[in-house]
Design an enzyme around this catalytic site. Structure first.
Site, PDB file in Angstrom:
ATOM      1  N   CYS A  83      27.289  53.384  14.579  1.00  0.00           N
ATOM      2  CA  CYS A  83      25.896  53.074  14.250  1.00  0.00           C
ATOM      3  C   CYS A  83      25.608  51.587  14.347  1.00  0.00           C
ATOM      4  O   CYS A  83      24.454  51.170  14.242  1.00  0.00           O
ATOM      5  CB  CYS A  83      25.535  53.591  12.864  1.00  0.00           C
ATOM      6  SG  CYS A  83      25.566  55.379  12.766  1.00  0.00           S
ATOM      7  N   ILE A 209      17.346  61.751  11.543  1.00  0.00           N
ATOM      8  CA  ILE A 209      17.790  61.823  12.940  1.00  0.00           C
ATOM      9  C   ILE A 209      16.562  61.588  13.812  1.00  0.00           C
ATOM     10  O   ILE A 209      15.505  62.174  13.559  1.00  0.00           O
ATOM     11  CB  ILE A 209      18.420  63.203  13.197  1.00  0.00           C
ATOM     12  CG1 ILE A 209      19.843  63.212  12.634  1.00  0.00           C
ATOM     13  CG2 ILE A 209      18.382  63.569  14.672  1.00  0.00           C
ATOM     14  CD1 ILE A 209      20.493  64.565  12.630  1.00  0.00           C
ATOM     15  N   HIS A 334      16.316  56.230  12.245  1.00  0.00           N
ATOM     16  CA  HIS A 334      17.663  55.730  12.561  1.00  0.00           C
ATOM     17  C   HIS A 334      18.205  56.383  13.826  1.00  0.00           C
ATOM     18  O   HIS A 334      19.068  57.242  13.777  1.00  0.00           O
ATOM     19  CB  HIS A 334      18.576  56.011  11.355  1.00  0.00           C
ATOM     20  CG  HIS A 334      19.972  55.498  11.503  1.00  0.00           C
ATOM     21  ND1 HIS A 334      20.321  54.397  12.245  1.00  0.00           N
ATOM     22  CD2 HIS A 334      21.138  55.952  10.949  1.00  0.00           C
ATOM     23  CE1 HIS A 334      21.634  54.197  12.164  1.00  0.00           C
ATOM     24  NE2 HIS A 334      22.147  55.122  11.392  1.00  0.00           N
TER      25      HIS A 334
END
Lengths: 385, 350, 135
Positions: A83, A209, A334
């Site tokens: 990430c 998501i 994100h």
């Protein structure tokens, strides 16, 4: 070393882009950034992306995106740090400029996550954990963060409501960001009413998501003058990056993001500043617990006091330590490998004074991007030129 | 003709261990779903979602090792009796051997003979050690038995197992074999064809010509060969598909109920198939005194019985304390309703 | 429940996973799990196998309600960080326990259970889990 400055930013809204694929999103963000910077070609491209191979069966993103955006036969590679891929890609671009190898560099962070079944998305995200010793046991990323959250609450006496304040703050700020996935304020009760995903972590403790792409154009301070006015320039003044054990169970201390601490110290040193000089913090609130731990690990709060800052109202845009000024991961969304670049774009907006949720007189901003459960962390310091 | 099976060397049990999963379903609850009343037993054990015959075998084997106090590398054969092999082809015994640290210097195989696969493995272990080929051999019987939903079998088919480590008779032996006897005929009272989920059975045909004939013949054959009468035994454990059958066998043989009840667990855990008499014997060993003589007769459909005579030795007193006792597992229980039971048994199509 | 990868990937860790075997540094005696090529304590590179007792205590836990694909049939299931009596912490599922019974410091012991199955024709993976002790 040459002084690196960001002269252009571009992005797509974060959300469920049913009609756009990864290459479309990346090209859009990239071309927007080039337009913003006033450049029509770049020397190289760095792509921040975590898991395109899993999500859309596509690797070799350097070639894919550079080709699709019409950048010609330039060097282009993907940078992967889970990430934190976006934050790491920015750093690779900055390094190329600083060393003098390349003059004008493009960085794009992109992730396309909605083309798979949700349980597969959960699986692919968990690839950032230790496949053999964590994922093997059926752990999700949410579950790993829940393990930390439960321990944090136990150790320092916080409640689920206390941590929910980070989500409330993120949504309050995201409501003002036209590019955010959730432009809606929420209350602590809404977080508390949301279902448990991995107890004690609830759906509204977690970032969504999403699909999205963000891009920046980096060049030297000298070269920047050819393209833009000073007002558009933002210096990348400091950078730090560090790893920690990939396996959460192997950490010496579950409640310290050691990688964030090391990365922040390096970044502060390089920028010649202390944490007190920073006007706002874009930290990696993939989960509310990560916002709390991040603030402690980069030195904004003392150990165990991260969640106290939220309780005291110090993390709002007009507080002493504004965080997630445009919604953070929780409200902006994100799209994993793109997040670090979104944070960079948002910091640039703040430092140019053009953010839709402006921090007053912002001079210096920090972006902190976490890969894994804190196993790969980047910290960047951006400063108004 | 000498019918007794007796190896050259005297052999016995150096370690034993049982395992029964913690979940139970009451017969009443199964009856509620299928509209049945009048039940063969009270309740039966059910495997957890993450348990199968192999994991049951592993825990039983580990308990046996704790009591045997031997290096697992000294076990030269691990034979696993089950009719609920997780793999149709690929040995289960290798997984257990690896899990207990017995690999690689050993023989390993899965045995199948309906409910007597466990004692069949034991017979082989007795021969392997008794011939002098090996120092120790382990025999395990364990099942997560199948019963067709709604069929009689569903009320009793349960999960559990036990493991026995056989070694040459020494002071470390907690009980030794006086001799054994096996009785086998081709009597198809119960079977499961390849690729079928559930077994078929011959209903009342499974009784007199199958279960009763084999068990009684094996028990009588053993007693004749050893020149014992039923009164020479302090305990008797018979295969226990329900509560009634083994008690009927005791009656036929003239063995008082009191000698059978300590090893008769089917009323509260069901029929653990390959594990049934092995778990019953482990419950008896948990309480038997040195010098006690135990009659042990299994039954496997298809059909046959293995009969053993065991004499308990002094080592039992100390060794039984080295691992959880059978009743520790039997008394550890959590009830499932039929919906969760169906989930535990893997009945839902995802 | 998802296609298996080539079995070699799982097979090479069978022993460690069935038995909870980690590493012990021959130089400084530090024990760790899983076994590493370099001692996290002293940097020594001479590491031997170390068999853990399997006894430990719960440091933290969660209930997985939205599992990664391949684990759906088991949901909901508890996952914990367990501090072994020899020191290291391991992540594993808890089994044979109600979520309400789990607490900080709860004593647990290792058992070997099924961790994952791959469709009807795939391999079955076994590994360590923890449960409240029998006695």
């Amino acid at each position: 070393m040459r002084k690196p400055v960001i002269i252009g930013v571009g992005l797509t809204p974060v959300g469920e882009h049913w009609r756009l694929g990864l290459r479309d999103l990346a090209a859009e963000a990239l071309l927007n950034a080039m337009e913003d910077a006033g450049v029509d070609k770049v020397d190289s491209l760095y792509v921040g992306n975590m898991a395109s191979g899993s999500f859309i069966e596509q690797e070799n993103l350097g070639a894919l995106i550079a080709d699709w955006a019409g950048l010609g036969n330039i060097p282009a590679v993907k940078v992967e740090a889970a990430c934190a891929s976006g934050g790491a890609a920015v750093q690779e671009g900055v390094k190329a400029v600083m060393t003098g190898l390349e003059d004008v560099v493009a960085v794009v962070g992109v992730e396309k996550m909605t083309d798979v079944w949700p349980s597969d998305a959960t699986r692919y995200l968990a690839y950032a954990a230790d496949a053999e010793w964590e994922l093997f046991h059926g752990v999700s990323f949410v579950a790993l963060n829940a393990l930390i959250m439960r321990r944090y609450m136990k150790e320092y006496g916080y409640t689920e409501e206390d941590l929910a304040l980070f989500a409330v703050n993120a949504h309050a700020n995201g409501a003002k960001n036209p590019y955010a996935m959730f432009k809606k304020r929420i209350k602590v009760e809404s977080v508390m009413k949301s279902p448990y995903v991995a107890d004690p972590l609830k759906l509204f403790d977690a970032s969504p998501i999403a699909d999205g792409a963000a891009a920046v154009i980096i060049t030297t301070e000298e070269k920047a003058k050819e393209f833009v006015d000073n007002a558009k320039m933002v210096e990348v003044a400091g950078m730090g990056r560090a790893i920690d054990t990939i396996n959460l169970a192997n950490r010496e201390d579950l409640l310290i993001l050691k990688a964030a601490k090391v990365a922040a110290e390096r970044a502060y040193k390089m920028a010649g500043i202390s944490v007190n000089d920073i006007d706002f913090f874009e930290v990696h609130d993939a989960f509310t617990i990560m916002a709390a731990l991040s603030l402690e690990s980069i030195g904004v709060a003392e150990r165990g006091k991260g969640a106290m800052l939220a309780k005291e109202g110090q993390i709002a845009v007009d507080g002493n330590y504004p965080i997630q000024t445009l919604g953070g991961l929780k409200a902006r969304g994100h799209p994993v490998g793109a997040t670090g670049v979104y944070q960079t774009v948002e910091a640039v907006w703040q430092l140019r004074g053009e953010a839709p949720n402006q921090v007053a007189n912002a001079e210096i901003g920090l972006t902190q991007n976490i890969g894994g459960t804190g196993s790969n962390i980047t910290v960047n310091i951006l400063r108004r030129v | 003709m000498r019918r007794l099976l007796k190896p050259i060397k005297d052999v016995g049990i150096v370690g034993y261990g049982a395992y029964v999963p913690m979940f139970r379903i009451k017969n009443e609850e199964i009856g509620r779903v299928w509209g049945v009343n009048g039940f063969p037993i009270q309740e039966k054990s059910v495997n957890n979602l993450d348990e199968d015959a192999i994991t049951i075998g592993i825990e039983a084997a580990r308990n046996a090792l704790k009591r045997a106090r031997i290096n697992p590398r000294e076990i030269r054969a691990l034979w696993f009796g089950t009719e609920s092999k997780p793999y149709a082809v690929k040995p289960s015994a290798t997984v257990i051997a690896e899990a207990i640290g017995a690999t690689p210097d050993l023989d390993a195989a899965d045995f199948e003979f309906a409910c007597k696969a466990g004692t069949e493995a034991l017979q082989a272990a007795i021969g392997f050690v008794g011939s002098g080929m090996a120092k120790y051999a382990m025999a395990i019987g364990a099942d997560t038995s199948q019963g067709r939903p709604g069929d009689h079998l569903e009320f009793t088919a349960s999960a559990g197992g036990a493991a026995y480590i056989v070694g040459e008779k020494t002071s470390e032996t907690l009980a030794y074999f006086e001799g054994s006897y096996s009785y086998v005929t081709d009597t198809p009272d119960f079977w499961r064809r390849q690729h079928e989920h559930y077994p078929r059975h011959g209903n009342r045909f499974t009784g007199e010509p199958a279960y009763f004939h084999q068990i009684v013949s094996a028990a009588k054959g053993l007693m004749e060969e050893l020149d014992y009468s039923p009164s020479d035994f302090d305990y008797a454990v018979f295969h226990q598909p329900n509560v009634k059958f083994p008690l009927t066998v005791a009656k036929i043989l003239g063995i008082p109920k009191e000698k059978v009840l300590p090893g008769l667990l089917s009323g509260i855990i069901g029929n653990t198939y390959s594990g049934a008499t092995l778990v019953g014997i482990s419950a008896v060993l948990d309480i038997a005194k040195p010098g006690d003589r135990i009659l042990w007769v299994s039954f496997g459909s298809g059909a046959g019985s293995d009969a053993f005579s065991l004499i308990v030795q002094d080592a039992i007193e100390e060794k039984r304390e080295l691992a959880p006792k059978t009743m520790d597992y039997v008394n550890r229980k959590k009830y499932l309703d039929y919906a969760l039971y169906a989930k535990h048994r893997g009945k839902y199509i995802m | 429940m998802g296609r298996p990868m080539q079995v070699s990937r799982y097979w090479r860790h069978f022993k460690e996973k069935y038995r909870l075997i980690g590493g012990k540094c021959k130089n400084c005696g530090h024990v760790h799990f899983p076994k590493r090529p370099v001692c996290p304590e002293c940097g020594g590179k001479d590491i031997e196998d170390f068999q853990f007792s399997g006894k430990g205590k719960v440091v933290s836990w969660t209930i997985v309600r939205n599992p990664p694909s391949g684990y759906e049939y088991y949901k909901p299931y508890p996952i914990a960080l367990v501090e072994l009596e020899e020191g290291p912490v391991v992540l594993a599922q808890l089994t044979d326990v109600d979520p309400e019974e789990i607490d900080f410091g709860m004593e647990v012991e290792m058992v070997t259970r099924k961790v994952r199955e791959f469709e009807e024709d795939g391999i079955i993976l076994y590994g360590y889990k923890f449960r409240p002790p029998i006695k």
